[in-house]
Design a protein around this motif. Structure first.
Motif, PDB file in Angstrom:
ATOM      1  N   THR A 125       4.907   7.584   2.250  1.00 33.78           N
ATOM      2  CA  THR A 125       3.621   8.087   1.740  1.00 33.78           C
ATOM      3  C   THR A 125       2.794   6.956   1.133  1.00 33.78           C
ATOM      4  N   LYS A 126       1.508   7.277   0.858  1.00 32.90           N
ATOM      5  CA  LYS A 126       0.634   6.272   0.256  1.00 32.90           C
ATOM      6  C   LYS A 126       1.093   5.880  -1.139  1.00 32.90           C
ATOM      7  N   ASP A 127       1.818   6.793  -1.786  1.00 34.50           N
ATOM      8  CA  ASP A 127       2.349   6.485  -3.117  1.00 34.50           C
ATOM      9  C   ASP A 127       3.380   5.342  -3.040  1.00 34.50           C
ATOM     10  N   ASP A 128       4.023   5.217  -1.861  1.00 35.43           N
ATOM     11  CA  ASP A 128       5.012   4.148  -1.672  1.00 35.43           C
ATOM     12  C   ASP A 128       4.356   2.779  -1.546  1.00 35.43           C
ATOM     13  N   LEU A 129       3.010   2.766  -1.414  1.00 32.81           N
ATOM     14  CA  LEU A 129       2.291   1.508  -1.185  1.00 32.81           C
ATOM     15  C   LEU A 129       1.695   0.934  -2.467  1.00 32.81           C
ATOM     16  N   LYS A 130       1.991   1.539  -3.611  1.00 34.33           N
ATOM     17  CA  LYS A 130       1.384   1.101  -4.872  1.00 34.33           C
ATOM     18  C   LYS A 130       1.604  -0.395  -5.112  1.00 34.33           C
ATOM     19  N   GLY A 131       0.495  -1.078  -5.409  1.00 34.61           N
ATOM     20  CA  GLY A 131       0.551  -2.507  -5.722  1.00 34.61           C
ATOM     21  C   GLY A 131       0.386  -3.427  -4.536  1.00 34.61           C
ATOM     22  N   LEU A 132       0.539  -2.895  -3.335  1.00 39.71           N
ATOM     23  CA  LEU A 132       0.475  -3.747  -2.147  1.00 39.71           C
ATOM     24  C   LEU A 132      -0.972  -4.065  -1.781  1.00 39.71           C
ATOM     25  N   PRO A 133      -1.281  -5.301  -1.433  1.00 40.71           N
ATOM     26  CA  PRO A 133      -2.634  -5.635  -0.983  1.00 40.71           C
ATOM     27  C   PRO A 133      -2.890  -5.028   0.402  1.00 40.71           C
ATOM     28  N   ASP A 134      -4.152  -4.876   0.749  1.00 39.53           N
ATOM     29  CA  ASP A 134      -4.516  -4.259   2.027  1.00 39.53           C
ATOM     30  C   ASP A 134      -3.923  -4.997   3.222  1.00 39.53           C
ATOM     31  N   SER A 135      -3.879  -6.326   3.141  1.00 36.45           N
ATOM     32  CA  SER A 135      -3.356  -7.112   4.265  1.00 36.45           C
ATOM     33  C   SER A 135      -1.885  -6.782   4.533  1.00 36.45           C
ATOM     34  N   LEU A 136      -1.131  -6.552   3.456  1.00 34.90           N
ATOM     35  CA  LEU A 136       0.287  -6.234   3.594  1.00 34.90           C
ATOM     36  C   LEU A 136       0.472  -4.806   4.127  1.00 34.90           C
ATOM     37  N   LYS A 137      -0.369  -3.898   3.640  1.00 36.15           N
ATOM     38  CA  LYS A 137      -0.331  -2.515   4.145  1.00 36.15           C
ATOM     39  C   LYS A 137      -0.574  -2.501   5.650  1.00 36.15           C
ATOM     40  N   ALA A 138      -1.547  -3.291   6.094  1.00 37.90           N
ATOM     41  CA  ALA A 138      -1.869  -3.356   7.524  1.00 37.90           C
ATOM     42  C   ALA A 138      -0.694  -3.924   8.314  1.00 37.90           C
TER      43      ALA A 138
END
Length: 330
Positions: A212-225
């Motif tokens: 989920t998006k909650d698992d992405l807390k703190g990550l920059p957009d480049s890393l999410k991509a």
């Protein structure tokens, strides 16, 4: 009584063999001199796994022939015709090894792994033949014994001493039976190192799924991509994946605000090769440790650590440990 070639004729035959092998090696894309800018660049467009077996066979044969020229030289041993010549030997084989080492560390597909497993012990055996060559070492010993009166530059003296020490640490002074066993150990270790690396690599082809998006807390957009792309590649579109490699794990551990997921990702990475099953490395590690201990004993060292560090600035494992314990509190 049988006949043997006189030393000069034997040397001339060895020189002729090198010339013939060099002409062949110069035509092999994995062995030939690199061309292009900056003194030549590696031919990555030609580096394919199936080309390396033939290249290694020829490269090893040429390397050993070049060493035979040095060892059979009827002239009295000097720095230039022994140490200098030895430095210049093996250029073709070295190029192939550099190309292949990049394939094993950066690509390491099954066909690369197959060549690595077949040829790592053969390459180890070839270098042992050089270190165990009695005629060659006798010449090296002669140059080393007269180094004080040889009018060498500081660089030449350093190279001579380093080369001599390298040969001794590799077993040049051992008995023939001891050399035979050391050669077996080195070949077994070469296979074990290959197996270890391949098993760890297999465990790196696993991942932690971020649901989920909650698992992405703190990550920059480049890393999410990047994690989204990795998920899509694995048929998990709409999710995110942290692949079990350092380049994927380290940024997550650095930036994630989710302590629980950082622990999960870290444990998965830390436990590569330690999960049981076909990729477990515990048995391989035990084999390596046992063989290293036997090799160190053969060469007259208290442990593998003492053998390994004899050629370093610290020289002794205890000094290295003392340094680490000074750094550790900080």
């Amino acid at each position: 009584t049988g006949q043997t070639l006189d030393p000069r004729a034997a040397h001339e035959a060895a020189v002729a063999k090198v010339a013939e092998l060099t002409a062949r090696a110069d035509k092999d894309p994995m062995l030939a001199a690199w061309t292009g800018p900056y003194g030549g660049v590696p031919p990555w467009d030609k580096a394919k796994a199936d080309l390396f077996p033939a290249a290694f066979d020829l490269g090893i044969e040429l390397l050993l022939a070049e060493v035979d020229v040095i060892a059979s030289d009827p002239a009295a041993p000097t720095f230039q015709n022994t140490i200098g010549a030895l430095e210049d030997a093996g250029r073709h084989q070295s190029r192939a090894e550099v190309l292949f080492s990049v394939l094993t560390t950066s690509l390491n597909t099954p066909d690369v792994q197959g060549v690595d497993r077949d040829y790592s012990p053969k390459i180890a055996a070839a270098y042992d033949k050089i270190f165990f060559n009695d005629k060659l070492f006798a010449r090296l010993q002669a140059v080393h014994d007269k180094r004080a009166e040889a009018d060498l530059t500081p660089e030449q003296k350093r190279l001579l001493e380093r080369t001599y020490d390298q040969f001794v640490r590799a077993g040049a002074k051992l008995t023939s039976d001891q050399k035979k066993r050391l050669g077996e150990i080195n070949q077994e270790l070469a296979v074990a190192f290959t197996d270890f690396g391949n098993k760890v690599l297999a465990d790196e082809d696993t991942w932690v799924v971020l649901e989920t998006k909650d698992d992405l807390k703190g990550l920059p957009d480049s890393l999410k991509a990047s994690y989204a792309a990795a998920a899509k590649e694995r048929g998990l579109e709409g999710k995110w994946v942290v692949v079990n490699t350092r380049s994927s794990v380290d940024p997550f551990l650095t930036t994630s605000a989710r302590r629980d997921l950082r622990e999960k990702v870290w444990k998965a990475f830390k436990n590569r090769g330690d999960n049981g099953g076909k990729n477990d490395t515990n048995e391989t590690i035990a084999k390596v440790v046992k063989l290293r201990a036997e090799r160190a004993a053969l060469l007259g060292f208290p442990s593998h650590a003492h053998w390994r560090m004899a050629d370093t600035m610290a020289t002794d494992p205890k000094k290295a440990q003392e340094l680490m314990m000074k750094v550790w509190p900080a």
